[in-house]
Design a protein around this motif. Structure first.
Motif, PDB file in Angstrom:
ATOM      1  N   TRP A 127      54.289   7.015 -15.083  1.00 57.47           N
ATOM      2  CA  TRP A 127      53.459   8.214 -15.015  1.00 57.47           C
ATOM      3  C   TRP A 127      53.113   8.574 -13.583  1.00 57.47           C
ATOM      4  CZ3 TRP A 127      52.462  11.941 -18.347  1.00 57.47           C
ATOM      5  CH2 TRP A 127      52.691  11.684 -19.701  1.00 57.47           C
TER       6      TRP A 127
ATOM      7  N   PHE B 286      54.529  12.172 -12.226  1.00 55.96           N
ATOM      8  CA  PHE B 286      53.618  13.252 -11.841  1.00 55.96           C
ATOM      9  C   PHE B 286      53.927  13.787 -10.446  1.00 55.96           C
ATOM     10  CE2 PHE B 286      50.243  15.121 -14.241  1.00 55.96           C
ATOM     11  CZ  PHE B 286      49.613  15.957 -13.337  1.00 55.96           C
TER      12      PHE B 286
ATOM     13  N   SER C  49      44.109   6.955 -14.494  1.00 58.62           N
ATOM     14  CA  SER C  49      44.576   8.328 -14.747  1.00 58.62           C
ATOM     15  C   SER C  49      44.254   9.258 -13.582  1.00 58.62           C
ATOM     16  CB  SER C  49      43.966   8.859 -16.042  1.00 58.62           C
ATOM     17  OG  SER C  49      44.354   8.054 -17.144  1.00 58.62           O
TER      18      SER C  49
ATOM     19  N   VAL D 162      47.299  11.258 -11.283  1.00 56.30           N
ATOM     20  CA  VAL D 162      47.357  12.687 -10.961  1.00 56.30           C
ATOM     21  C   VAL D 162      47.236  12.893  -9.453  1.00 56.30           C
ATOM     22  CG1 VAL D 162      46.294  14.943 -11.340  1.00 56.30           C
ATOM     23  CG2 VAL D 162      46.452  13.308 -13.228  1.00 56.30           C
TER      24      VAL D 162
ATOM     25  N   ILE E  76      46.365  12.425 -19.842  1.00 54.27           N
ATOM     26  CA  ILE E  76      47.103  11.336 -19.207  1.00 54.27           C
ATOM     27  C   ILE E  76      46.521   9.988 -19.637  1.00 54.27           C
ATOM     28  CG2 ILE E  76      47.626  10.214 -16.991  1.00 54.27           C
ATOM     29  CD1 ILE E  76      49.219  12.688 -17.245  1.00 54.27           C
TER      30      ILE E  76
ATOM     31  N   VAL F   6      48.800   7.169 -21.215  1.00 49.91           N
ATOM     32  CA  VAL F   6      49.049   5.939 -20.465  1.00 49.91           C
ATOM     33  C   VAL F   6      48.637   4.720 -21.276  1.00 49.91           C
ATOM     34  CG1 VAL F   6      48.250   4.603 -18.478  1.00 49.91           C
ATOM     35  CG2 VAL F   6      48.926   6.954 -18.171  1.00 49.91           C
TER      36      VAL F   6
ATOM     37  N   THR G 213      54.304   7.327 -23.873  1.00 46.80           N
ATOM     38  CA  THR G 213      55.095   7.325 -22.646  1.00 46.80           C
ATOM     39  C   THR G 213      56.579   7.420 -22.960  1.00 46.80           C
ATOM     40  OG1 THR G 213      53.414   5.988 -21.544  1.00 46.80           O
ATOM     41  CG2 THR G 213      55.589   6.047 -20.521  1.00 46.80           C
TER      42      THR G 213
END
Length: 503
Positions: free
Chosen positions: A67, A71, A116, A120, A244, A248, A254
């Motif tokens: 992730w 991102f 999270s 991001v 997210i 996650v 995922t």
């Protein structure tokens, strides 16, 4: 803000490196301290504090890291279309600071929300600082690879310090005199927040030297309309954090995401390619081929945060040349130390070879990277022949494996970032850089799956039997890496044709 330097002035620098590269170097160095410090703690935190099984922790580690890198594609897209590199970097840095502060306050209860925020934030920060490095050079400047190699040393200086300090503090092997036992993890995550603040302040104080580089791509719009797009992006990135967090914490989600994001990014690139010439599109195809091979490279390399962490905790002794170390700290930091020592030297070797017209092209460098990767994993396999009766083996030999792999990384990662900037048209450069990190995301994802398979095979066995299972798994990875390297070298003439004048 008055911009004093023109792009031409920045790119017409004397010497080996532009001075702006050093500013970006230090900003990236502190950001990587934060990132790699947290990355190094993930697996051990999940197994020791959240009490996950080794198999689940490997999958969770792979999902979390997937992730993070996925991102970067989204962050690159918004930087290209709305923010520009600078605002994207600033916003990403703020989110990373918030995430690490949350983890420092209450790591167990707020683990997934803190992670999270960091995911991001990294997406907005990471691809765009690399893109700004590319902008410091003219397209035909042969000093570009050396510049990226130096920048990569900054990445690894941060990774070395953060990768060792954070996990060593968390494990109680460093600074025990002033870190309370019950707050070790809080302090370790807290260090990540402090250095991220330093990173952001460094960038804010030096950004004027970048001239027009990284400013908003929406300068043709009215100020009010530009602000509207920016505020919507700020708000949207905050709204996506709880989504997210849910995805996650559940690795099944995922899986679904990874099935979708890769094809979507390729389709988006195909859409963008409609506006380019045949020659430009051939270069983009070459870039995608490099990305696909990089997935394989990172799937093996990134065992460092998963299966190699488990191997370090259970199967390595704690001395190298008579000096005591935290074994997992060494696992997290050894590669970075070797990059710092050798990155600039490798960059200077490329310059030396270029002057004599004997520098290998990018494709051959990629192939060589896989050969080093194969050799390093064979060293990891070979550690099983030095184990004692308790399944503990040589930390020194293990470190030598990372020494070998480091040269593979130096032939691929900084060269890969440089290649992405050379092969992509200016208006898609951040997206292409995002796709480069998206390839890393798939590497992380598959790394988690590979690590989970190794962990599952060694479940409920003695420490000695676990050592053999892990070592034999690394031998298999060495064989696959060797095959990939040979294949790359074989197809190098085809890729060279696609790349055209790009070396």
């Amino acid at each position: 803000m008055s911009e004093k330097l023109t792009l031409e002035q920045i790119q017409s620098f004397n010497g080996k490196y532009p001075r702006q590269l050093w500013y970006l170097f230090f900003s990236e160095m502190w950001e990587r301290f934060s990132f790699y410090g947290m990355r190094g703690m993930l697996y051990v935190f999940m197994t020791s504090q959240l009490l996950m099984k080794d198999t689940d922790a490997n999958l969770q580690y792979g999902a979390t890291q997937a992730w993070v890198y996925a991102f970067t594609f989204i962050g690159g897209l918004f930087a290209d279309k709305i923010f520009g590199f600078r605002k994207s970097l600033f916003w990403g840095g703020l989110l990373m600071i918030v995430g690490s502060i949350i983890l420092a306050i209450s790591p167990k209860e707020l683990f997934f929300i803190g992670v999270s925020f960091t995911i991001v934030g990294t997406g907005f920060f990471k691809p765009n600082i690399s893109s700004m490095v590319g902008k410091l050079y003219k397209e035909d400047d042969n000093r570009r690879d050396a510049g990226f190699s130096l920048f990569y040393a900054g990445v690894n200086l941060g990774a070395l310090i953060g990768g060792y300090i954070c996990i060593a503090v968390a494990n109680g092997n460093l600074w025990t005199s002033f870190v309370p036992v019950n707050l070790r993890w809080n302090y370790a995550f807290g260090f990540a927040s402090v250095v991220m603040i330093i990173s952001l302040v460094t960038f804010i104080q030096t950004q004027k030297s970048l001239g027009q580089i990284g400013l908003s791509p929406l300068t043709h719009l009215t100020a009010s309309k530009r602000k509207l797009y920016e505020y919507v992006t700020y708000f949207g990135s905050l709204l996506i954090i709880p989504i997210i967090m849910v995805m996650v914490s559940n690795t099944d989600y995922t899986d679904y995401f990874m099935y979708i994001i890769g094809p979507i990014s390729i389709l988006y690139l195909v859409y963008e390619m409609k506006g380019f010439s045949v020659a430009q599109n051939k270069k983009l195809i070459a870039a995608v081929i490099f990305m696909l091979f990089s997935v394989v490279f990172w799937a093996f390399f990134e065992q460092s945060g998963g299966s190699l962490s488990a191997f370090a905790v259970s199967n390595l002794n704690n001395t190298v040349l008579g000096v005591t170390f935290d074994p997992n700290g060494v696992n997290n930091a050894a590669n970075s130390l070797f990059v710092i020592v050798f990155a600039a030297l490798v960059g200077l070797v490329w310059l030396w070879m270029n002057k004599r017209k004997i520098e290998p092209n990018t494709v051959v460098k990629f192939g060589i990277a896989f050969l080093f990767l194969a050799a390093g994993f064979y060293v990891f396999y070979y550690t099983k022949f030095f184990a004692d009766a308790f399944g503990k083996t040589s930390l020194g030999l293990f470190s030598f494996g990372w020494f070998v792999i480091t040269f593979g990384e130096l032939c691929l990662s900084p060269i890969g970032m440089s290649a992405m900037t050379k092969l992509s048209p200016p208006k898609t450069q951040a997206v292409i850089m995002g796709m480069w990190f998206l390839a890393s995301s798939y590497g992380q994802y598959f790394a988690g799956i590979l690590g989970a398979n190794i962990a599952e095979a060694s479940e409920n066995t003695s420490n000695s039997a676990k050592l053999i299972v892990y070592a034999d798994g690394y031998r298999q990875l060495a064989i696959y890496a060797l095959i990939a390297g040979v294949l790359l070298i074989i197809i190098s003439p085809l890729l060279k044709k696609l790349m055209q004048e790009v070396k």
